[in-house]
Write a protein that holds these residues in place. Structure first.
Motif, PDB file in Angstrom:
ATOM      1  N   SER A 193       0.861  -1.176   0.000  1.00 37.14           N
ATOM      2  CA  SER A 193       0.000   0.000   0.000  1.00 37.14           C
ATOM      3  C   SER A 193       0.894   1.220   0.000  1.00 37.14           C
ATOM      4  CB  SER A 193      -0.885   0.064   1.230  1.00 37.14           C
ATOM      5  OG  SER A 193      -1.280  -1.219   1.590  1.00 37.14           O
ATOM      6  N   LYS A 194       1.250   1.626  -1.198  1.00 41.76           N
ATOM      7  CA  LYS A 194       2.089   2.820  -1.350  1.00 41.76           C
ATOM      8  C   LYS A 194       1.261   3.894  -2.027  1.00 41.76           C
ATOM      9  CE  LYS A 194       6.324   4.562  -3.377  1.00 41.76           C
ATOM     10  NZ  LYS A 194       7.581   4.226  -4.055  1.00 41.76           N
ATOM     11  N   TYR A 195       1.081   4.972  -1.308  1.00 43.94           N
ATOM     12  CA  TYR A 195       0.212   6.044  -1.794  1.00 43.94           C
ATOM     13  C   TYR A 195       1.004   7.072  -2.594  1.00 43.94           C
ATOM     14  CZ  TYR A 195      -3.577   4.226   1.024  1.00 43.94           C
ATOM     15  OH  TYR A 195      -4.563   3.423   1.530  1.00 43.94           O
ATOM     16  N   PHE A 203      12.675  13.130  -0.468  1.00 38.89           N
ATOM     17  CA  PHE A 203      13.337  11.942  -1.040  1.00 38.89           C
ATOM     18  C   PHE A 203      13.830  12.221  -2.463  1.00 38.89           C
ATOM     19  CE2 PHE A 203      13.288   7.931  -3.414  1.00 38.89           C
ATOM     20  CZ  PHE A 203      13.862   7.030  -2.543  1.00 38.89           C
ATOM     21  N   ARG A 204      13.123  13.102  -3.155  1.00 36.49           N
ATOM     22  CA  ARG A 204      13.524  13.413  -4.542  1.00 36.49           C
ATOM     23  C   ARG A 204      14.870  14.128  -4.566  1.00 36.49           C
ATOM     24  NH1 ARG A 204       7.726  13.158  -6.888  1.00 36.49           N
ATOM     25  NH2 ARG A 204       7.372  11.162  -5.864  1.00 36.49           N
ATOM     26  N   ASP A 205      15.175  14.901  -3.517  1.00 35.14           N
ATOM     27  CA  ASP A 205      16.523  15.486  -3.379  1.00 35.14           C
ATOM     28  C   ASP A 205      17.540  14.399  -3.088  1.00 35.14           C
ATOM     29  OD1 ASP A 205      15.869  18.140  -3.602  1.00 35.14           O
ATOM     30  OD2 ASP A 205      15.737  18.512  -1.430  1.00 35.14           O
ATOM     31  N   TYR A 219       0.261   4.837 -11.055  1.00 29.01           N
ATOM     32  CA  TYR A 219       0.658   3.558 -10.436  1.00 29.01           C
ATOM     33  C   TYR A 219       0.585   3.564  -8.913  1.00 29.01           C
ATOM     34  CZ  TYR A 219       5.144   5.903 -11.750  1.00 29.01           C
ATOM     35  OH  TYR A 219       6.142   6.812 -11.999  1.00 29.01           O
ATOM     36  N   GLN A 220       0.926   4.672  -8.255  1.00 23.71           N
ATOM     37  CA  GLN A 220       0.776   4.706  -6.794  1.00 23.71           C
ATOM     38  C   GLN A 220      -0.688   4.997  -6.443  1.00 23.71           C
ATOM     39  OE1 GLN A 220       3.737   7.540  -5.499  1.00 23.71           O
ATOM     40  NE2 GLN A 220       5.418   6.176  -6.032  1.00 23.71           N
ATOM     41  N   MET A 221      -1.054   4.699  -5.187  1.00 22.38           N
ATOM     42  CA  MET A 221      -2.477   4.730  -4.838  1.00 22.38           C
ATOM     43  C   MET A 221      -3.001   6.111  -4.486  1.00 22.38           C
ATOM     44  SD  MET A 221      -2.935   1.278  -2.642  1.00 22.38           S
ATOM     45  CE  MET A 221      -4.009   2.263  -1.664  1.00 22.38           C
ATOM     46  N   VAL A 246       3.260  -0.431   4.568  1.00 24.31           N
ATOM     47  CA  VAL A 246       2.331   0.678   4.374  1.00 24.31           C
ATOM     48  C   VAL A 246       3.172   1.950   4.328  1.00 24.31           C
ATOM     49  CG1 VAL A 246       0.414   2.005   5.355  1.00 24.31           C
ATOM     50  CG2 VAL A 246       0.466  -0.492   5.597  1.00 24.31           C
ATOM     51  N   LYS A 247       2.886   2.823   3.376  1.00 21.84           N
ATOM     52  CA  LYS A 247       3.742   3.985   3.148  1.00 21.84           C
ATOM     53  C   LYS A 247       2.950   5.107   2.523  1.00 21.84           C
ATOM     54  CE  LYS A 247       7.642   5.194   0.264  1.00 21.84           C
ATOM     55  NZ  LYS A 247       8.581   4.722  -0.726  1.00 21.84           N
ATOM     56  N   PRO A 248       3.086   6.364   3.007  1.00 20.70           N
ATOM     57  CA  PRO A 248       3.758   6.824   4.225  1.00 20.70           C
ATOM     58  C   PRO A 248       3.125   6.240   5.493  1.00 20.70           C
ATOM     59  CG  PRO A 248       3.221   8.683   2.769  1.00 20.70           C
ATOM     60  CD  PRO A 248       2.496   7.479   2.251  1.00 20.70           C
ATOM     61  N   VAL A 272       8.231   8.349   6.002  1.00 19.71           N
ATOM     62  CA  VAL A 272       8.975   8.765   4.808  1.00 19.71           C
ATOM     63  C   VAL A 272       9.690  10.102   4.998  1.00 19.71           C
ATOM     64  CG1 VAL A 272       7.452   7.422   3.303  1.00 19.71           C
ATOM     65  CG2 VAL A 272       6.969   9.864   3.708  1.00 19.71           C
ATOM     66  N   SER A 273      10.386  10.486   3.932  1.00 18.84           N
ATOM     67  CA  SER A 273      11.258  11.668   3.969  1.00 18.84           C
ATOM     68  C   SER A 273      10.539  12.932   4.431  1.00 18.84           C
ATOM     69  CB  SER A 273      11.870  11.884   2.581  1.00 18.84           C
ATOM     70  OG  SER A 273      10.856  12.030   1.597  1.00 18.84           O
ATOM     71  N   GLY A 274       9.316  13.151   3.948  1.00 16.28           N
ATOM     72  CA  GLY A 274       8.593  14.372   4.320  1.00 16.28           C
ATOM     73  C   GLY A 274       8.201  14.376   5.789  1.00 16.28           C
ATOM     74  N   THR A 311      12.616   4.069   9.185  1.00 17.09           N
ATOM     75  CA  THR A 311      12.713   5.477   9.576  1.00 17.09           C
ATOM     76  C   THR A 311      14.137   6.010   9.475  1.00 17.09           C
ATOM     77  OG1 THR A 311      12.365   7.087  11.352  1.00 17.09           O
ATOM     78  CG2 THR A 311      12.848   4.830  12.047  1.00 17.09           C
ATOM     79  N   TYR A 312      14.233   7.245   8.990  1.00 17.80           N
ATOM     80  CA  TYR A 312      15.536   7.929   8.920  1.00 17.80           C
ATOM     81  C   TYR A 312      16.032   8.297  10.312  1.00 17.80           C
ATOM     82  CZ  TYR A 312      14.090   8.154   4.071  1.00 17.80           C
ATOM     83  OH  TYR A 312      13.665   7.814   2.812  1.00 17.80           O
ATOM     84  N   PHE A 313      15.163   8.226  11.318  1.00 20.96           N
ATOM     85  CA  PHE A 313      15.560   8.533  12.691  1.00 20.96           C
ATOM     86  C   PHE A 313      16.231   7.343  13.385  1.00 20.96           C
ATOM     87  CE2 PHE A 313      11.931  11.638  12.347  1.00 20.96           C
ATOM     88  CZ  PHE A 313      12.666  12.796  12.580  1.00 20.96           C
TER      89      PHE A 313
HETATM   90  C1  PBG Z   1      10.537   4.757  -5.181  1.00 20.73           C
HETATM   91  C2  PBG Z   1      10.538   5.201  -3.771  1.00 20.73           C
HETATM   92  C3  PBG Z   1      10.189   6.457  -3.278  1.00 20.73           C
HETATM   93  C4  PBG Z   1      10.353   6.396  -1.908  1.00 20.73           C
HETATM   94  C5  PBG Z   1      10.811   5.135  -1.594  1.00 20.73           C
HETATM   95  N1  PBG Z   1      10.891   4.396  -2.762  1.00 20.73           N
HETATM   96  C6  PBG Z   1       9.836   7.686  -3.982  1.00 20.73           C
HETATM   97  C7  PBG Z   1       8.627   7.783  -4.787  1.00 20.73           C
HETATM   98  O1  PBG Z   1       7.847   6.856  -4.913  1.00 20.73           O
HETATM   99  O2  PBG Z   1       8.460   8.862  -5.380  1.00 20.73           O
HETATM  100  C8  PBG Z   1      10.074   7.510  -0.966  1.00 20.73           C
HETATM  101  C9  PBG Z   1      10.650   7.368   0.396  1.00 20.73           C
HETATM  102  C10 PBG Z   1      10.674   8.601   1.185  1.00 20.73           C
HETATM  103  O3  PBG Z   1      10.046   9.623   0.827  1.00 20.73           O
HETATM  104  O4  PBG Z   1      11.322   8.580   2.223  1.00 20.73           O
HETATM  105  N2  PBG Z   1      11.677   4.033  -5.479  1.00 20.73           N
END
Ligand code: PBG
Length: 324
Positions: A193-195, A203-205, A219-221, A246-248, A272-274, A311-313
């Motif tokens: 379940s990746k939204y 994460f894009r940085d 493709y993502q939900m 499950v993500k985020p 996630v990163s945000g 987690t990044y923590f």
């Molecule tokens: C895709 C992927 C992403 C993240 C993990 N795997 C980015 C996306 O789907 O745009 C995001 C993880 C994060 O924000 O910490 N390979």
């Protein structure tokens, strides 16, 4: 009823609160995501994620040895390749950056759990998670490339394969490819379940994977959907997933909680990163007590049903646990 019932009786001091505490989060339930890029001696700060770096293989290996000694034993690998192309070919080349990193970390830390994120977005020049046909991500071509990549990652030493692309049928295709190549013992931890989330912004940085056009909503939900998350989880389990993600995490605790009740496999949540960046930024501004908020966010994710938290923590949390 009051005055017979006084819930405050059990909150009188930390010892008592500790005794009746319902949820605990151990350091060995954390998974630490890392970014690796070509070069030597690299420790490049990720601008929107204070405390997070892009590493080269040598510095990453040293860093993870240190994190391992803090008690965090599971790592999730993302790669920034030297070259991107339309097929994402560095994802599956045997000397691709993640493969080299996996080998190096495995040599140094044979007992660590090395999880290979499996997706093409970091490797394609257009930044989408698959192979394009007529400016659309072609599902069936993409899952063939993913399956091929999974085998290469397993060969390089990945303990677990974690597909994050959200293509249909990829888990089954990956399972089949792993089994045919002698990797039937390698588990699949599926991002089921990746939204399609704005919380992936930082994460894009870090991974340099911004799509050149459009977004990932085909493709993502859709963040508004709950039934669909359950459907995705069950499809992945039928196709052979051993664990689901499950993500985020924080905006989707209801989804996490429901999935945990429905399945009998380990469930991970990805903070996630945000989510990381918001806490860090507010902490740096002095607007929140950072450590307290980090601990509260992680225990909330655990309480909602996560068996593991990505987690990044993780290193920071582990340091606090040792200090306690
Ligand atoms: C895709 C992927 C992403 C993240 C993990 N795997 C980015 C996306 O789907 O745009 C995001 C993880 C994060 O924000 O910490 N390979």
């Amino acid at each position: 009823m009051f005055p017979i019932q006084r819930p405050r009786r059990l909150r009188q001091n930390e010892t008592l609160r500790g005794l009746v505490r319902e949820t605990r989060l151990a350091v060995d339930q954390l998974i630490y995501p890392v970014f690796v890029r070509p070069g030597e001696g690299v420790r490049e700060p990720v601008k929107s994620m204070p405390g997070i770096f892009q590493w080269s293989v040598d510095t990453l290996t040293d860093h993870l040895a240190e994190v391992f000694s803090l008690g965090v034993h599971s790592f999730l690998f993302f790669g920034i390749p030297s070259q991107k192309d339309s097929q994402g070919s560095e994802a599956y080349s045997s000397d691709g950056i993640v493969q080299v990193a996996l080998q190096s970390v495995k040599d140094r830390l044979p007992d660590a759990v090395l999880i290979a994120d499996l997706c093409l977005c970091e490797y394609t020049d257009h930044g989408h998670c698959g192979i394009l046909r007529d400016n659309n991500v072609d599902n069936d071509m993409t899952i063939d490339v993913l399956a091929r990549t999974a085998v290469v990652q397993a060969r390089a030493g990945a303990t677990i394969i974690a597909p994050s692309d959200m293509m249909d049928g990829r888990v089954g295709r990956i399972r089949q490819a792993l089994d045919q190549s002698g990797f039937e013992h390698v588990p699949i931890m599926s991002y089921s379940s990746k939204y399609a989330s704005g919380f992936y912004g930082p994460f894009r940085d870090a991974a340099e994977n911004t799509p050149a056009f459009g977004d990932r909503r085909t493709y993502q939900m859709d963040p508004a959907n709950r039934n669909e998350a359950i459907k995705e989880v069950f499809l992945d389990l039928e196709e052979g997933a051993d664990m689901v993600i499950v993500k985020p995490a924080m905006p989707y605790l209801d989804i996490l909680s429901e999935i945990k009740k429905l399945v009998r496999v380990p469930v991970a949540a990805y903070q996630v990163s945000g989510e990381y960046a918001m806490i860090k930024a507010a902490g740096q501004m002095g607007w929140i007590e950072e450590r307290r908020v980090v601990e509260e966010s992680l225990i909330g994710i655990k309480r909602a049903g996560a068996d593991m938290v990505i987690t990044y923590f993780a290193p920071e949390y582990a340091t606090w646990c040792l200090g306690n």
